[in-house]
Design an enzyme around this catalytic site. Structure first.
Site: not given
Ligand code: NAD
Length: 237
Positions: A37, A51, A142, A146, A175
């Site tokens: 992360d 990153d 976005y 996806k 989520v």
């Molecule tokens: N939460 C939702 O409703 C939802 C819905 C559909 C898809 N998603 C997808 O699920 C995945 C996880 O999201 P989440 O909801 O757990 O969000 P979150 O923000 O809790 O977690 C995302 C993680 O990605 C890390 N991250 C972001 N940019 C980064 C980078 N440049 N390098 C390394 N790490 C990086 C962040 O530090 C974080 O720990 C994502 O791909 C998101 O698009 C989430």
């Protein structure tokens, strides 16, 4: 269940939300988990700060995992960022950042792991979104990122499937995680168009997504390849 005993799994985005819950789930089933992360990751076997926008750092990071454990069995590409904007206001910087993390990062993590997954006959689970399977208003970049993850998943599944690798993706709906803070609704929009992306019943909790990641990453999904598993509580049924 001990489906990940003797398996080395990389989970990106492991500092928060779905990635955090997936790291916990794989470890609870005996897996050795490397959490990657941009933020510090706790409670994994090996934590690496990376990153994903720094493409030159990806291959050395994966090499670090192989140095430590000698193999890779599972890659869960979960790191991602969210973004809403009016199309008229979108900027090249935001476009490149969202595509960079969600799509380019997913591909180059997969590329770096591929030789090791070929050796272990392992698998990749990517993170798409219902924004990639159906329209999500005010999120062109976005959604494009996806939708790209879905195309990438299917293409890599077919290209590599006969070598024994599986590549699948999960499309979460809503989520409850911190990413919601990145979806600031533009001012003055027609909110009725947002109805289509409201959770059908309730938002998911991260552990409910982690169960799906664990399924696809495990041998229980041995005949799943190139699939998009919607985990959205019926939102798009
Ligand atoms: N939460 C939702 O409703 C939802 C819905 C559909 C898809 N998603 C997808 O699920 C995945 C996880 O999201 P989440 O909801 O757990 O969000 P979150 O923000 O809790 O977690 C995302 C993680 O990605 C890390 N991250 C972001 N940019 C980064 C980078 N440049 N390098 C390394 N790490 C990086 C962040 O530090 C974080 O720990 C994502 O791909 C998101 O698009 C989430």
């Amino acid at each position: 269940m001990n489906r990940f005993e003797d398996k080395i799994a990389i989970v990106t985005g492991a500092a928060s939300g779905i990635g955090r819950a997936t790291a916990d789930r794989l470890r609870s089933e005996g897996g050795t988990v490397v959490g990657i992360d941009r933020d510090p990751v706790d409670d994994v076997d090996l934590a690496i700060q990376l990153d994903l926008l720094d493409l030159d750092a990806i291959a050395p990071t994966v090499a670090q995992v192989v140095d430590a454990y000698g193999r890779i069995d599972v890659l869960c590409n979960i790191a991602g960022i969210g973004h809403f904007a009016r199309d008229e206001d979108e900027t090249p910087e935001a476009w490149n950042r969202v595509i960079g993390v969600n799509l380019t990062g997913t591909f180059f993590m997969s590329q770096a792991c591929l030789p090791h997954l070929l050796e272990s006959e392992g698998n990749i689970v990517n993170t798409a979104s219902t924004a990639g399977t159906n329209a999500q208003p005010w999120s062109s970049v976005y959604s494009a990122s996806k939708g790209g993850v879905i195309a990438l998943t299917q293409t890599m599944a077919i290209t590599n499937g006969r070598s024994g690798i599986r590549v699948n993706c999960i499309a979460p709906g809503g989520v409850e995680t911190p990413i919601a803070g990145q979806f600031a609704v533009p001012e003055g929009i027609d909110l009725t168009i947002m109805d289509r992306i409201l959770p059908f019943h309730r938002p998911a909790q991260p552990f409910e997504l982690a169960a799906a990641f664990a399924f696809l990453a495990s041998d229980d999904a041995s005949y799943c390849n190139g699939i998009v598993l919607r985990v959205d509580g019926g939102m798009q049924a």
